[in-house]
Write a protein that holds these residues in place. Sequence first.
Motif, PDB file in Angstrom:
ATOM      1  N   LEU A 186       0.755  -1.168  -0.237  1.00  0.00           N
ATOM      2  CA  LEU A 186       0.125   0.019   0.003  1.00  0.00           C
ATOM      3  C   LEU A 186       1.049   1.370  -0.130  1.00  0.00           C
ATOM      4  N   SER A 189       2.716   8.200   1.726  1.00  0.00           N
ATOM      5  CA  SER A 189       2.049   9.468   1.544  1.00  0.00           C
ATOM      6  C   SER A 189       3.361  10.196   1.269  1.00  0.00           C
ATOM      7  N   ARG A 231       0.718   8.512   6.594  1.00  0.00           N
ATOM      8  CA  ARG A 231      -0.458   7.854   6.349  1.00  0.00           C
ATOM      9  C   ARG A 231      -0.989   6.873   7.411  1.00  0.00           C
ATOM     10  N   TYR A 233      -3.426   3.587   8.332  1.00  0.00           N
ATOM     11  CA  TYR A 233      -3.722   2.794   7.472  1.00  0.00           C
ATOM     12  C   TYR A 233      -4.921   1.823   8.137  1.00  0.00           C
ATOM     13  N   LYS A 235      -8.303   2.457   8.058  1.00  0.00           N
ATOM     14  CA  LYS A 235      -9.474   2.380   7.071  1.00  0.00           C
ATOM     15  C   LYS A 235      -9.142   1.377   6.230  1.00  0.00           C
ATOM     16  N   ALA A 236      -8.167   1.134   5.474  1.00  0.00           N
ATOM     17  CA  ALA A 236      -7.653   0.541   4.416  1.00  0.00           C
ATOM     18  C   ALA A 236      -7.592  -0.816   4.532  1.00  0.00           C
ATOM     19  N   LYS A 321      -7.242  -7.418  -3.912  1.00  0.00           N
ATOM     20  CA  LYS A 321      -7.134  -6.084  -4.816  1.00  0.00           C
ATOM     21  C   LYS A 321      -8.500  -5.604  -5.156  1.00  0.00           C
ATOM     22  N   LEU A 324      -9.802  -3.608  -1.983  1.00  0.00           N
ATOM     23  CA  LEU A 324      -9.278  -2.440  -1.818  1.00  0.00           C
ATOM     24  C   LEU A 324      -9.636  -1.329  -3.004  1.00  0.00           C
ATOM     25  N   ARG A 327     -12.864   0.309  -2.775  1.00  0.00           N
ATOM     26  CA  ARG A 327     -12.981   1.542  -1.848  1.00  0.00           C
ATOM     27  C   ARG A 327     -12.022   2.448  -2.158  1.00  0.00           C
ATOM     28  N   GLU A 329      -8.676   2.315  -2.838  1.00  0.00           N
ATOM     29  CA  GLU A 329      -7.375   2.181  -2.400  1.00  0.00           C
ATOM     30  C   GLU A 329      -6.480   1.716  -3.333  1.00  0.00           C
ATOM     31  N   VAL A 331      -3.057  -0.349  -4.527  1.00  0.00           N
ATOM     32  CA  VAL A 331      -2.334  -1.623  -4.069  1.00  0.00           C
ATOM     33  C   VAL A 331      -1.560  -1.986  -5.146  1.00  0.00           C
TER      34      VAL A 331
END
Length: 353
Positions: A186, A189, A231, A233, A235-236, A321, A324, A327, A329, A331
């Motif tokens: 992932l 930032s 960052r 993580y 929520k992810a 995958k 994620l 949502r 995200e 990856v």
Amino acid sequence: MCSNKTSLTYRDAGVDIDAGNRAVELMKESVKRTYTPGVVGDLGGFGGLYSLAGHSMSDPMLVSGTDRVGTKLRLAIMMDKHDTIGQDCVAMSVNDILVQGATPLFFLDYIAVGKLDPVKVAGIVRGVAEACEESGCALLGGETAEMAGFYDNDDYDVAGFAVGIVDRPKLITGESIKAGDVILGLPSSGVHSNGFSLVRKIVFDHKQLSIDTEIPEFGKTLGEELLTPTRLYPKAVLPLIEQELVKGMVHITGGGFYENIPRVLPKGVTAEVDVTTWPRLPVFTKLQEWGNVAWPEMYRTFNMGIGMILIVDQNDVETVKENLGNRGEAVYEIGRIVSGDGPVVLKGAEFDA
């Protein structure tokens, strides 16, 4: 014998209790917005209270982690910008407990200052509180210490710890990881909160740059890029943990890829990572160029654009995958688990002999 009848106060010694009370008042609303149903009582007690009554688990375990922001604080002080550094503090601990499958429950912070500026401290705490909200945990309490004569007036330090909960059968230990499992990454930032002693050595001592220097590759000033907060993580990753799709996780902090990945691997396996499989953030390219830093040193010091690693069964890769991606995200499939007890192997042009 002379007699000195001057009456000294705590303020004369450099500690302003009234300023401390003012800081508490300024931060109260930020803190209260983080409260979750488990919080008992209000801000201002000698200890924070949290009830576990709502957690129906067969064998609940508490997971704790602690850390500090580190020398990244020097940049915040240089820029007089203090409203994002709290996220770094929260992220370093919350991300650590996440890798064991824990849902964050609460966080406590510690701020030490040379001279207490209520507005500055409230800004720091506001950043902490916002990060707690995003992570789904309560800012349960904290401590602000005015340490006159120990820190310079403008200096301060920020540390904290997080506590989370996990059902023991769902604890992520990495013990089931085997050859053939897939390594997913992932994105980070930016530099997050590790390696700033080297960062500062490169940009200030070696290149003699200013924090206000505009860097075209960044699209912002050097200081703005480097202060990008770590960052968060939860929520992810928490939805994947709930579905038991993750066999192992690695938070890429100090020690980079070489030191952190082995911490989750059982005996008999190691990791192969292809560094060409994700976009390298411009900040890392410039740091390497400016400091002429060897690539292995870069990957031993920094996250290089990957802040969290997930190790999943090859049969679950597409499910993860898709989860994620649905949502929003990003990856990347960055490597494989292979048989062997050797060190982590990084592949790419930078590592070709």
